[in-house]
Design an enzyme around this catalytic site. Structure first.
Site, PDB file in Angstrom:
ATOM      1  N   GLU A  89       0.815  -0.999  -0.119  1.00  0.00           N
ATOM      2  CA  GLU A  89      -0.111  -0.106  -0.060  1.00  0.00           C
ATOM      3  C   GLU A  89       0.862   1.408  -0.116  1.00  0.00           C
ATOM      4  O   GLU A  89       1.991   1.190   0.678  1.00  0.00           O
ATOM      5  CB  GLU A  89      -1.007  -0.128   1.225  1.00  0.00           C
ATOM      6  CG  GLU A  89      -1.857  -1.032   1.089  1.00  0.00           C
ATOM      7  CD  GLU A  89      -2.651  -1.234   2.399  1.00  0.00           C
ATOM      8  OE1 GLU A  89      -2.212  -0.755   3.573  1.00  0.00           O
ATOM      9  OE2 GLU A  89      -3.702  -1.906   2.600  1.00  0.00           O
ATOM     10  N   CYS A 109       7.026  -6.958   7.248  1.00  0.00           N
ATOM     11  CA  CYS A 109       8.141  -6.405   7.895  1.00  0.00           C
ATOM     12  C   CYS A 109       8.645  -7.185   9.057  1.00  0.00           C
ATOM     13  O   CYS A 109       7.616  -7.882   9.583  1.00  0.00           O
ATOM     14  CB  CYS A 109       7.714  -4.752   8.428  1.00  0.00           C
ATOM     15  SG  CYS A 109       9.370  -3.965   9.311  1.00  0.00           S
ATOM     16  N   CYS A 116       2.546  -1.504  15.396  1.00  0.00           N
ATOM     17  CA  CYS A 116       2.256  -1.365  13.926  1.00  0.00           C
ATOM     18  C   CYS A 116       1.534  -2.569  13.384  1.00  0.00           C
ATOM     19  O   CYS A 116       1.928  -3.830  13.478  1.00  0.00           O
ATOM     20  CB  CYS A 116       3.675  -1.321  13.386  1.00  0.00           C
ATOM     21  SG  CYS A 116       3.733  -1.297  11.594  1.00  0.00           S
ATOM     22  N   SER A 188      12.664   7.052   6.248  1.00  0.00           N
ATOM     23  CA  SER A 188      12.501   6.745   7.728  1.00  0.00           C
ATOM     24  C   SER A 188      12.750   5.335   8.155  1.00  0.00           C
ATOM     25  O   SER A 188      12.351   4.224   7.790  1.00  0.00           O
ATOM     26  CB  SER A 188      10.672   6.862   7.771  1.00  0.00           C
ATOM     27  OG  SER A 188      10.380   6.764   9.078  1.00  0.00           O
ATOM     28  N   ASN A 213      10.413   7.145  19.321  1.00  0.00           N
ATOM     29  CA  ASN A 213       9.034   6.530  20.017  1.00  0.00           C
ATOM     30  C   ASN A 213       9.413   6.201  21.244  1.00  0.00           C
ATOM     31  O   ASN A 213       8.479   5.398  22.135  1.00  0.00           O
ATOM     32  CB  ASN A 213       8.740   5.255  19.229  1.00  0.00           C
ATOM     33  CG  ASN A 213       8.044   5.577  17.808  1.00  0.00           C
ATOM     34  OD1 ASN A 213       8.022   6.683  17.539  1.00  0.00           O
ATOM     35  ND2 ASN A 213       8.371   4.581  16.873  1.00  0.00           N
ATOM     36  N   ASN A 287      -2.723   5.732  15.592  1.00  0.00           N
ATOM     37  CA  ASN A 287      -3.996   5.094  15.030  1.00  0.00           C
ATOM     38  C   ASN A 287      -4.212   3.717  15.827  1.00  0.00           C
ATOM     39  O   ASN A 287      -3.551   2.909  15.106  1.00  0.00           O
ATOM     40  CB  ASN A 287      -3.802   5.013  13.670  1.00  0.00           C
ATOM     41  CG  ASN A 287      -3.418   6.256  13.022  1.00  0.00           C
ATOM     42  OD1 ASN A 287      -3.991   7.275  13.019  1.00  0.00           O
ATOM     43  ND2 ASN A 287      -2.250   6.356  12.376  1.00  0.00           N
TER      44      ASN A 287
HETATM   45  S1  SF4 Z   1       6.633   0.736  12.273  1.00  0.00           S
HETATM   46 FE1  SF4 Z   1       8.227  -1.073  12.742  1.00  0.00          FE
HETATM   47  S2  SF4 Z   1       7.133  -3.012  12.152  1.00  0.00           S
HETATM   48 FE2  SF4 Z   1       6.035  -1.185  11.186  1.00  0.00          FE
HETATM   49  S3  SF4 Z   1       6.746  -1.213   9.212  1.00  0.00           S
HETATM   50 FE3  SF4 Z   1       8.232   0.609  10.602  1.00  0.00          FE
HETATM   51  S4  SF4 Z   1       9.743  -1.073  11.002  1.00  0.00           S
HETATM   52 FE4  SF4 Z   1       8.169  -2.232  10.505  1.00  0.00          FE
END
Ligand code: SF4
Length: 348
Positions: A89, A109, A116, A188, A213, A287
């Site tokens: 996406e 991921c 996430c 990122s 974070n 979210n």
């Molecule tokens: S926030 Fe963490 S788990 Fe989600 S896509 Fe990014 S690196 Fe991967």
């Protein structure tokens, strides 16, 4: 084989292998990345025989738009179908004159951040440069406005797919091609230190965004398993080196989670962590995806931002636009059923 993702030298080689003079590869490059051609028929300065041989051997893009959803906030999520049946996406985010394309780098991921949706999928595979560039071009064609910014903040940890990412970034930021400024192409990462170092060594001078974070190693480890391998000190050191080497101001993103990392103590620790690095902080609203975490209250978020600002930091708040279509940060997880086949019309 796909043409997107190939650079000028590879296209010249392809032209030669099909019995053409090498400069035909350059023409092909213009058709792909300047004119963003959909098919061989429109490449009218190439001989018909060459176009026929090309069409027998290669396709242009591996990416097909499978679905489009719009949010009331103006964001648009696109679901892309890939040749092997996987889906990723991307999101278009308008903001005044600016139109940002958020692209995916992997299917799923491996990092598994607990907040996430993509992390919950697990890792399936890396995207090719063709698939990354293909997302960008599919989005660019869908809009009347020109895309001005790219963020690699969709599905995946981009610095775990460096070879294809750097190749795609080189193509998307080529001033003689797709032409996005390098200062507007942001990668990122949740803090993959060898990746930050490789990005510095690449010489591409892309923008770096680091998702912090958390303000202690313990906090980060609870949210992002990766933090056990790369402590905050190492991440911040690599980030600082990157900022100094590229003479740029970094962005740190900080996802506010109720009762986890949103206290005034956290805000003050955050100030200490980043104050010696030329940077801005992008606070992000969470979210909720049906797990253990909750979005911070508005008042808590405002207080957090105010503490940062009072210390002289630039701290912006990213509202979670796109929430209702599952297009906001941490919500991209390919949940759409395939094949709804809506036709993509010009969006902005
Ligand atoms: S926030 Fe963490 S788990 Fe989600 S896509 Fe990014 S690196 Fe991967």
């Amino acid at each position: 084989m796909y043409l997107l993702g190939k650079d000028a030298a590879e296209l010249e080689e392809l032209a030669s292998s099909l019995g053409e003079r090498a400069f035909r590869g350059r023409q092909l490059y213009r058709w792909l990345y300047v004119k963003e051609a959909d098919g061989f028929a429109e490449m009218n300065d190439l001989a018909k025989g060459f176009r026929k041989r090309l069409s027998e051997k290669v396709m242009i893009s591996p990416v097909r738009v499978d679905d489009v959803s719009r949010s009331a906030g103006g964001s648009v999520k696109l679901l892309f179908a890939l040749p092997d049946g996987n889906r990723v996406e991307g999101v278009l985010i308008p903001d005044g004159e600016r139109l940002t394309a958020c692209l995916s780098s992997q299917v799923g991921c491996v990092i598994g951040c607990r907040f996430c949706a993509t992390g919950r999928m697990g890792f399936i595979r890396n995207l090719s440069a063709a698939e990354i560039v293909g997302q960008f071009i599919a989005m660019n064609k869908a809009v009347r406005m020109k895309i001005s910014n790219v963020v690699m903040m969709g599905m995946g940890e981009p610095l775990l797919n460096r070879r294809e990412l750097f190749k795609a970034a080189g193509l998307i930021t080529d001033p003689d091609g797709l032409g996005i400024s390098r200062r507007r192409f942001s990668v990122s990462t949740v803090g993959w230190v060898p990746g930050i170092e490789a990005m510095r060594a690449s010489g591409l001078r892309l923008k770096l965004t680091v998702s912090l974070n958390g303000t202690t190693d313990g906090q980060r480890r609870k949210l992002m398993p990766l933090a056990a391998r790369f402590p905050l000190a190492d991440v911040l050191h690599a980030a600082k080196e990157y900022a100094s080497h590229t003479r740029q101001r970094l962005t740190f993103t900080y996802l506010l989670l109720a009762g986890i990392n949103d206290s005034p103590v956290d805000a003050r620790r955050l100030i200490k962590l980043v104050s010696r690095i030329p940077s801005k902080i992008n606070l992000m609203e969470y979210n909720e995806i049906g797990g253990e975490f909750r979005r911070s209250d508005d008042i808590v978020t405002e207080d957090f931002q105010e503490i940062l600002r009072s210390a002289g930091l630039t701290a912006t708040l990213r509202k979670s636009r796109g929430l209702e279509i599952g297009a906001a940060c941490g919500q991209l997880a390919g949940r759409y059923a395939p094949g709804s086949g809506r036709v993509l019309k010009a969006i902005y």
